[in-house]
Design an enzyme around this catalytic site. Structure first.
Site, PDB file in Angstrom:
ATOM      1  N   PRO A  10     -10.076  -6.891  33.903  1.00 34.55           N
ATOM      2  CA  PRO A  10     -10.214  -7.969  32.926  1.00 34.55           C
ATOM      3  C   PRO A  10      -9.441  -9.233  33.269  1.00 34.55           C
ATOM      4  O   PRO A  10      -8.307  -9.165  33.742  1.00 34.55           O
ATOM      5  CB  PRO A  10      -9.681  -7.344  31.627  1.00 34.55           C
ATOM      6  CG  PRO A  10      -8.862  -6.176  32.056  1.00 34.55           C
ATOM      7  CD  PRO A  10      -9.501  -5.680  33.313  1.00 34.55           C
ATOM      8  N   ASN A  11     -10.117 -10.333  33.014  1.00 35.45           N
ATOM      9  CA  ASN A  11      -9.576 -11.696  33.142  1.00 35.45           C
ATOM     10  C   ASN A  11      -9.443 -12.177  34.586  1.00 35.45           C
ATOM     11  O   ASN A  11      -9.122 -13.341  34.822  1.00 35.45           O
ATOM     12  CB  ASN A  11      -8.222 -11.841  32.405  1.00 35.45           C
ATOM     13  CG  ASN A  11      -8.359 -11.537  30.938  1.00 35.45           C
ATOM     14  OD1 ASN A  11      -9.191 -12.134  30.275  1.00 35.45           O
ATOM     15  ND2 ASN A  11      -7.597 -10.593  30.420  1.00 35.45           N
ATOM     16  N   ARG A  18      -6.714 -19.587  35.613  1.00 35.32           N
ATOM     17  CA  ARG A  18      -5.898 -18.819  34.674  1.00 35.32           C
ATOM     18  C   ARG A  18      -4.427 -18.840  35.114  1.00 35.32           C
ATOM     19  O   ARG A  18      -4.094 -18.326  36.179  1.00 35.32           O
ATOM     20  CB  ARG A  18      -6.403 -17.375  34.706  1.00 35.32           C
ATOM     21  CG  ARG A  18      -5.557 -16.398  33.954  1.00 35.32           C
ATOM     22  CD  ARG A  18      -5.884 -14.970  34.345  1.00 35.32           C
ATOM     23  NE  ARG A  18      -5.157 -14.060  33.495  1.00 35.32           N
ATOM     24  CZ  ARG A  18      -4.899 -12.803  33.803  1.00 35.32           C
ATOM     25  NH1 ARG A  18      -5.331 -12.294  34.944  1.00 35.32           N
ATOM     26  NH2 ARG A  18      -4.218 -12.040  32.969  1.00 35.32           N
ATOM     27  N   TYR A  23      -0.667 -16.607  38.715  1.00 34.21           N
ATOM     28  CA  TYR A  23      -1.678 -15.883  39.502  1.00 34.21           C
ATOM     29  C   TYR A  23      -2.197 -16.663  40.713  1.00 34.21           C
ATOM     30  O   TYR A  23      -3.022 -16.151  41.467  1.00 34.21           O
ATOM     31  CB  TYR A  23      -2.859 -15.495  38.588  1.00 34.21           C
ATOM     32  CG  TYR A  23      -2.432 -14.543  37.483  1.00 34.21           C
ATOM     33  CD1 TYR A  23      -2.095 -13.228  37.778  1.00 34.21           C
ATOM     34  CD2 TYR A  23      -2.331 -14.962  36.155  1.00 34.21           C
ATOM     35  CE1 TYR A  23      -1.678 -12.349  36.783  1.00 34.21           C
ATOM     36  CE2 TYR A  23      -1.920 -14.098  35.155  1.00 34.21           C
ATOM     37  CZ  TYR A  23      -1.598 -12.796  35.472  1.00 34.21           C
ATOM     38  OH  TYR A  23      -1.184 -11.927  34.490  1.00 34.21           O
ATOM     39  N   ASN A  74      -7.322  -3.836  41.271  1.00 34.38           N
ATOM     40  CA  ASN A  74      -6.464  -4.578  40.356  1.00 34.38           C
ATOM     41  C   ASN A  74      -7.074  -4.394  38.975  1.00 34.38           C
ATOM     42  O   ASN A  74      -8.086  -5.025  38.646  1.00 34.38           O
ATOM     43  CB  ASN A  74      -6.387  -6.064  40.727  1.00 34.38           C
ATOM     44  CG  ASN A  74      -5.401  -6.814  39.840  1.00 34.38           C
ATOM     45  OD1 ASN A  74      -4.964  -6.283  38.809  1.00 34.38           O
ATOM     46  ND2 ASN A  74      -5.054  -8.032  40.226  1.00 34.38           N
ATOM     47  N   ALA A  77      -4.849  -5.969  32.883  1.00 34.87           N
ATOM     48  CA  ALA A  77      -4.042  -5.427  31.789  1.00 34.87           C
ATOM     49  C   ALA A  77      -4.320  -3.946  31.518  1.00 34.87           C
ATOM     50  O   ALA A  77      -3.468  -3.249  30.941  1.00 34.87           O
ATOM     51  CB  ALA A  77      -4.281  -6.250  30.523  1.00 34.87           C
ATOM     52  N   GLU A  98      -3.323   0.196  44.527  1.00 34.32           N
ATOM     53  CA  GLU A  98      -3.172  -0.648  43.335  1.00 34.32           C
ATOM     54  C   GLU A  98      -2.609  -2.002  43.758  1.00 34.32           C
ATOM     55  O   GLU A  98      -1.599  -2.050  44.465  1.00 34.32           O
ATOM     56  CB  GLU A  98      -2.204   0.063  42.373  1.00 34.32           C
ATOM     57  CG  GLU A  98      -1.879  -0.732  41.133  1.00 34.32           C
ATOM     58  CD  GLU A  98      -0.817  -0.034  40.273  1.00 34.32           C
ATOM     59  OE1 GLU A  98      -0.327   1.055  40.655  1.00 34.32           O
ATOM     60  OE2 GLU A  98      -0.475  -0.603  39.226  1.00 34.32           O
ATOM     61  N   HIS A 100      -1.524  -6.039  42.494  1.00 37.44           N
ATOM     62  CA  HIS A 100      -1.283  -7.074  41.483  1.00 37.44           C
ATOM     63  C   HIS A 100      -0.895  -8.352  42.192  1.00 37.44           C
ATOM     64  O   HIS A 100      -0.078  -8.316  43.121  1.00 37.44           O
ATOM     65  CB  HIS A 100      -0.170  -6.654  40.514  1.00 37.44           C
ATOM     66  CG  HIS A 100      -0.504  -5.382  39.817  1.00 37.44           C
ATOM     67  ND1 HIS A 100      -1.449  -5.316  38.827  1.00 37.44           N
ATOM     68  CD2 HIS A 100      -0.081  -4.126  40.029  1.00 37.44           C
ATOM     69  CE1 HIS A 100      -1.582  -4.061  38.444  1.00 37.44           C
ATOM     70  NE2 HIS A 100      -0.763  -3.316  39.159  1.00 37.44           N
ATOM     71  N   LEU A 101      -1.473  -9.444  41.757  1.00 30.81           N
ATOM     72  CA  LEU A 101      -1.119 -10.735  42.346  1.00 30.81           C
ATOM     73  C   LEU A 101       0.340 -11.067  42.057  1.00 30.81           C
ATOM     74  O   LEU A 101       1.070 -11.530  42.937  1.00 30.81           O
ATOM     75  CB  LEU A 101      -2.027 -11.827  41.776  1.00 30.81           C
ATOM     76  CG  LEU A 101      -3.505 -11.683  42.151  1.00 30.81           C
ATOM     77  CD1 LEU A 101      -4.386 -11.919  40.955  1.00 30.81           C
ATOM     78  CD2 LEU A 101      -3.870 -12.597  43.286  1.00 30.81           C
ATOM     79  N   SER A 102       0.744 -10.841  40.817  1.00 28.02           N
ATOM     80  CA  SER A 102       2.115 -11.148  40.415  1.00 28.02           C
ATOM     81  C   SER A 102       3.006  -9.916  40.605  1.00 28.02           C
ATOM     82  O   SER A 102       2.503  -8.798  40.734  1.00 28.02           O
ATOM     83  CB  SER A 102       2.134 -11.582  38.941  1.00 28.02           C
ATOM     84  OG  SER A 102       1.722 -10.504  38.105  1.00 28.02           O
ATOM     85  N   ARG A 107       8.315  -9.163  35.506  1.00 27.32           N
ATOM     86  CA  ARG A 107       7.758  -9.820  34.321  1.00 27.32           C
ATOM     87  C   ARG A 107       8.134  -9.031  33.058  1.00 27.32           C
ATOM     88  O   ARG A 107       9.114  -8.297  33.056  1.00 27.32           O
ATOM     89  CB  ARG A 107       6.237  -9.978  34.497  1.00 27.32           C
ATOM     90  CG  ARG A 107       5.885 -10.843  35.736  1.00 27.32           C
ATOM     91  CD  ARG A 107       4.393 -11.025  35.898  1.00 27.32           C
ATOM     92  NE  ARG A 107       3.804 -11.744  34.756  1.00 27.32           N
ATOM     93  CZ  ARG A 107       2.496 -11.772  34.505  1.00 27.32           C
ATOM     94  NH1 ARG A 107       1.648 -11.136  35.313  1.00 27.32           N
ATOM     95  NH2 ARG A 107       2.038 -12.431  33.467  1.00 27.32           N
TER      96      ARG A 107
END
Ligand code: DHK
Length: 149
Positions: A10-11, A18, A23, A74, A77, A98, A100-102, A107
């Protein structure tokens, strides 16, 4: 050629516009093209799918069994919420990296928990779009080891 599925949740269709400070400014089509080019250099045929719907991602993981040798995922959420995605990965027994960009660990606390991590080959986080290419390298090394190369 080894077939690999690059699956985004999602997203991630909004990449580029975004929260670019978090990101990056690379778009999803850019990421997918980078994966296809890098995959080709590793002898991989890359298929890409993005969905904002948990069930579509689960169906894609199920369908990958028998048609793909591994998955770069990825889950957005859903990473932090989805027992169903975790169960789908455990069910198909395909190697999943797995991404993740960030750096999710730097975080908010709710992003530190991943339901994907316990059933993944490993996790790459914090390297932006390059993380997808590192994930393909990791899958290539893993699958190569499996074949005794
Ligand atoms: C992407 C998302 O959409 C977030 O929900 C995750 C992840 C982090 C990323 O860094 O690529 O928490």
């Amino acid at each position: 050629m080894t077939s690999i599925l690059v699956l985004n949740g999602p997203n991630l269709n909004l990449l580029g516009t975004r929260q670019p400070d978090v990101y990056g400014s690379v778009t999803l089509p850019d990421v997918e093209e980078m994966c296809e080019t890098h995959g080709k250099s590793l002898g991989m045929k890359i298929s890409c799918l993005q969905s904002n719907h948990e069930g579509v991602l689960i169906d894609a993981i199920h369908a990958a069994k028998g048609s793909h040798a591994g998955i770069v995922l990825n889950a957005g959420a859903f990473t932090h919420t989805s027992v169903a995605l975790m169960d789908a990965i455990a069910s198909v027994e395909l190697p999943v990296v797995e991404v993740h960009l960030s750096n999710i660990h730097a975080r908010e606390a709710f992003r530190h928990k991943s339901f994907i991590a316990p059933v993944a080959l490993g996790q790459i986080a914090g390297f932006g779009a390059t993380g997808y290419l590192l994930a393909l390298d990791a899958l290539s090394a893993h699958l190569g080891r499996g074949r005794g190369a």
